[in-house]
Motif scaffolding. Structure first.
Motif, PDB file in Angstrom:
ATOM      1  N   ARG A 397       0.821  -1.216   0.000  1.00 11.47           N
ATOM      2  CA  ARG A 397       0.000   0.000   0.000  1.00 11.47           C
ATOM      3  C   ARG A 397       0.857   1.269   0.000  1.00 11.47           C
ATOM      4  NH1 ARG A 397      -5.211  -1.165   0.209  1.00 11.47           N
ATOM      5  NH2 ARG A 397      -5.852  -3.203   0.997  1.00 11.47           N
ATOM      6  N   LEU A 398       1.976   1.204  -0.693  1.00 12.11           N
ATOM      7  CA  LEU A 398       2.829   2.363  -0.883  1.00 12.11           C
ATOM      8  C   LEU A 398       2.758   2.807  -2.340  1.00 12.11           C
ATOM      9  CD1 LEU A 398       5.976   1.259   1.160  1.00 12.11           C
ATOM     10  CD2 LEU A 398       4.413   3.129   1.742  1.00 12.11           C
ATOM     11  N   GLY A 399       2.821   4.108  -2.540  1.00 20.64           N
ATOM     12  CA  GLY A 399       2.873   4.636  -3.892  1.00 20.64           C
ATOM     13  C   GLY A 399       4.306   4.738  -4.367  1.00 20.64           C
ATOM     14  N   SER A 400       4.498   4.762  -5.667  1.00 21.45           N
ATOM     15  CA  SER A 400       5.849   4.845  -6.207  1.00 21.45           C
ATOM     16  C   SER A 400       5.830   5.498  -7.576  1.00 21.45           C
ATOM     17  CB  SER A 400       6.486   3.450  -6.321  1.00 21.45           C
ATOM     18  OG  SER A 400       5.769   2.654  -7.257  1.00 21.45           O
ATOM     19  N   ALA A 401       6.994   5.997  -7.964  1.00 21.68           N
ATOM     20  CA  ALA A 401       7.180   6.553  -9.306  1.00 21.68           C
ATOM     21  C   ALA A 401       8.598   6.218  -9.760  1.00 21.68           C
ATOM     22  CB  ALA A 401       6.960   8.065  -9.315  1.00 21.68           C
ATOM     23  N   TRP A 402       8.698   5.478 -10.856  1.00 22.36           N
ATOM     24  CA  TRP A 402      10.009   5.210 -11.432  1.00 22.36           C
ATOM     25  C   TRP A 402      10.319   6.295 -12.452  1.00 22.36           C
ATOM     26  CZ3 TRP A 402      11.634   4.390 -16.490  1.00 22.36           C
ATOM     27  CH2 TRP A 402      12.979   3.983 -16.633  1.00 22.36           C
ATOM     28  N   VAL A 403      11.485   6.917 -12.334  1.00 18.74           N
ATOM     29  CA  VAL A 403      11.945   7.901 -13.318  1.00 18.74           C
ATOM     30  C   VAL A 403      13.356   7.511 -13.750  1.00 18.74           C
ATOM     31  CG1 VAL A 403      10.518   9.777 -12.416  1.00 18.74           C
ATOM     32  CG2 VAL A 403      12.804   9.432 -11.502  1.00 18.74           C
ATOM     33  N   SER A 404      13.704   7.893 -14.962  1.00 18.26           N
ATOM     34  CA  SER A 404      14.956   7.411 -15.559  1.00 18.26           C
ATOM     35  C   SER A 404      16.159   8.298 -15.263  1.00 18.26           C
ATOM     36  CB  SER A 404      14.779   7.310 -17.077  1.00 18.26           C
ATOM     37  OG  SER A 404      14.465   8.595 -17.620  1.00 18.26           O
ATOM     38  N   SER A 405      15.987   9.347 -14.483  1.00 15.02           N
ATOM     39  CA  SER A 405      16.973  10.425 -14.399  1.00 15.02           C
ATOM     40  C   SER A 405      18.388   9.967 -14.062  1.00 15.02           C
ATOM     41  CB  SER A 405      16.507  11.472 -13.379  1.00 15.02           C
ATOM     42  OG  SER A 405      16.245  10.855 -12.132  1.00 15.02           O
ATOM     43  N   THR A 406      18.555   8.981 -13.189  1.00 14.39           N
ATOM     44  CA  THR A 406      19.925   8.607 -12.795  1.00 14.39           C
ATOM     45  C   THR A 406      20.699   7.977 -13.952  1.00 14.39           C
ATOM     46  OG1 THR A 406      19.334   6.380 -12.026  1.00 14.39           O
ATOM     47  CG2 THR A 406      19.148   8.172 -10.429  1.00 14.39           C
ATOM     48  N   MET A 407      19.990   7.494 -14.964  1.00 15.23           N
ATOM     49  CA  MET A 407      20.666   6.879 -16.105  1.00 15.23           C
ATOM     50  C   MET A 407      21.401   7.909 -16.957  1.00 15.23           C
ATOM     51  SD  MET A 407      17.555   4.261 -17.079  1.00 15.23           S
ATOM     52  CE  MET A 407      18.420   3.417 -18.397  1.00 15.23           C
ATOM     53  N   PHE A 408      21.033   9.187 -16.818  1.00 19.99           N
ATOM     54  CA  PHE A 408      21.635  10.251 -17.624  1.00 19.99           C
ATOM     55  C   PHE A 408      22.836  10.905 -16.930  1.00 19.99           C
ATOM     56  CE2 PHE A 408      17.430   9.716 -19.329  1.00 19.99           C
ATOM     57  CZ  PHE A 408      17.595   9.872 -20.694  1.00 19.99           C
ATOM     58  N   CYS A 409      23.076  10.522 -15.684  1.00 14.39           N
ATOM     59  CA  CYS A 409      24.234  11.078 -14.984  1.00 14.39           C
ATOM     60  C   CYS A 409      24.803  10.037 -14.035  1.00 14.39           C
ATOM     61  CB  CYS A 409      23.861  12.368 -14.240  1.00 14.39           C
ATOM     62  SG  CYS A 409      22.443  12.200 -13.118  1.00 14.39           S
ATOM     63  N   ARG A 410      25.134   8.882 -14.595  1.00 13.76           N
ATOM     64  CA  ARG A 410      25.575   7.757 -13.769  1.00 13.76           C
ATOM     65  C   ARG A 410      26.851   8.069 -12.997  1.00 13.76           C
ATOM     66  NH1 ARG A 410      23.820   3.466 -18.387  1.00 13.76           N
ATOM     67  NH2 ARG A 410      21.904   2.734 -17.374  1.00 13.76           N
TER      68      ARG A 410
END
Length: 453
Positions: A397-410
């Motif tokens: 019962r937790l909400g989440s959001a996956w975003v790709s941002s870390t892939m652009f500044c590894r």
């Protein structure tokens, strides 16, 4: 049949005269005719058992109530009848379905019964079992001048227990629950969670003498008058026995729970300030690492940023790198500001998780095509782990959001989080309690994504 308990059970219960009973009798009522639509059950019972007295409890099998109320349905397809009575599928295994029906009861096949009814027909449960019980109680009072309790009973299976037993699905004039909380046991220990399902205990006692195939659909319990309410009080009804969904820890079967978690998994962009239980996140990680992976490897690593300081340090560094990239792309300062605001979902979450890919155990072929395919296998496995993680969070019962941002500044992410050089951040997951209910989204027709060859 009479039953004498080994020891008297006494307490100050919620009903009048909650003292112990020295014993009670329970017997089946003989002489009832075949019930037909429109029959007055109270008159039939009064004629068969005219010696009823105040304080008796009548246990009436739901089948004869359904027959009297015309709840018989011509149905060559029992499954269609079950569909019509089903509100929610709880669990399914092959043809067997455990469902919540329109009366709020969770049971096999929605209570649709093809036994003890003519071929080509099925019996549905009474439309309003509590109402049916009230009508029989009032009819017996008019016919015999007695104040009795009435339970409408049906046969249930139970989770974790083999075999069937009768339970109460309708009630009138009976204290269906006996709340002992606040009292003490025989040793003086406080009772903190004891609420006895008295109506179900009575129903099971009646089933012992009625039997399943003896044609005896009504039983009487005598000797427990304290369980019967006053003449002008029908009580709470059997609906009070149905556990509220908020308190139901076992609301769904396994496959349905997974499907609902998948369906409930939505991108959440606004969170409350409520802290996230670290145990919930770790359980979600445990689910994540069950994903398939090539060569028996474990390509997943999850970096949990649970303190505000760690999140702010990473997100500030990522924002600077992002702004630099956008300026190199020729974006205006206004456009850059808008994009930065859209990325605030990570900054506003009480917990941030950075899933990483590691290539330990991968093969090197010395061939560009095969080496590229090798990495793709590991990327797919990491994606499966991230999906497991998101679904498990929804199950918590937790909400989440996956975003790709870390892939652009590894490089930035590895430096700030002090990660090994071979850990590749694969986006970031914001985790928290949703600030609002998700908006409905249109169903996706699976056929639109399928090609058959």
């Amino acid at each position: 049949m009479s039953h004498e308990p080994d020891g008297a059970r006494g307490h100050d219960g919620p009903y009048a005269g909650g003292a112990a009973s020295a014993g009670y009798r329970v017997w089946a009522v003989a002489g009832l005719p075949e019930v037909r639509p429109g029959d007055d059950l109270a008159k039939l019972i009064a004629a068969a058992e005219p010696g009823l007295v105040d304080g008796d409890v009548l246990l009436v099998t739901s089948k004869i109530v359904s027959k009297a109320e015309g709840r018989m349905l011509e149905a060559s397809d029992r499954e269609a009848a079950i569909d019509a009575e089903t509100v929610r599928v709880v669990a399914r295994r092959g043809a067997l379905r455990i469902v919540e029906n329109r009366q709020g009861l969770v049971m096999a096949a929605a209570g649709v019964d093809a036994s003890n009814t003519p071929a080509g027909t099925v019996l549905l449960l009474p439309e309003d079992p509590d109402g049916s019980a009230r009508a029989i109680r009032e009819g017996l009072r008019d016919a015999l001048g007695v104040t009795v309790g009435v339970l409408i009973t049906d046969t249930f299976g139970r989770p974790w227990r083999a075999g069937l037993t009768d339970v109460a699905i309708g009630a009138a004039g009976v204290h269906v629950l006996d709340d002992l909380r606040g009292g003490t046991d025989a040793h003086g220990n406080p009772l903190g969670a004891t609420v006895v399902a008295t109506a179900d205990e009575l129903a099971a006692a009646g089933d012992l003498v009625k039997g399943k195939a003896a044609g005896l659909p009504v039983a009487v319990v005598r000797g427990l008058p304290g369980l019967v309410t006053a003449d002008d009080d029908h009580g709470d009804g059997a609906r009070a026995l149905v556990r509220d969904s908020r308190d139901d820890m076992f609301r769904l079967g396994t496959s349905e729970a997974i499907r609902q978690a998948v369906t409930r998994r939505r991108t959440v962009r606004a969170f409350t300030d409520e802290p996230v239980d670290p145990g919930s996140v770790r359980r979600a990680v445990a689910a994540a690492v069950t994903a398939p992976a090539p060569h028996h490897t474990t390509p997943w690593r999850f970096v949990l940023l649970e303190s505000p300081e760690s999140r702010i340090r990473l997100l500030d560094a990522m924002r600077e790198a992002w702004i630099a990239d956008l300026r190199r792309d020729g974006k205006t300062e206004e456009s850059i500001a808008q994009r930065i605001r859209r990325g605030d979902v990570l900054r506003n979450a009480p917990c941030l998780v950075v899933p990483c890919l590691v290539m330990d155990g991968s093969h090197t072929y010395g061939d560009a095509r095969r080496d590229a395919a090798e990495r793709e296998m590991f990327v797919v496995a990491t994606g499966a782990g991230v999906q497991n993680f998101l679904v498990a969070l929804a199950g918590e019962r937790l909400g989440s959001a996956w975003v790709s941002s870390t892939m652009f500044c590894r490089d930035v992410v590895r430096e700030v989080l002090d990660l090994p050089a071979d850990w590749d951040p694969m986006g970031a997951v914001a985790v928290g309690h949703p600030a609002e209910a998700p908006r409905p989204r249109p169903e996706r027709e699976a056929g639109a994504f399928i090609e058959v060859r």
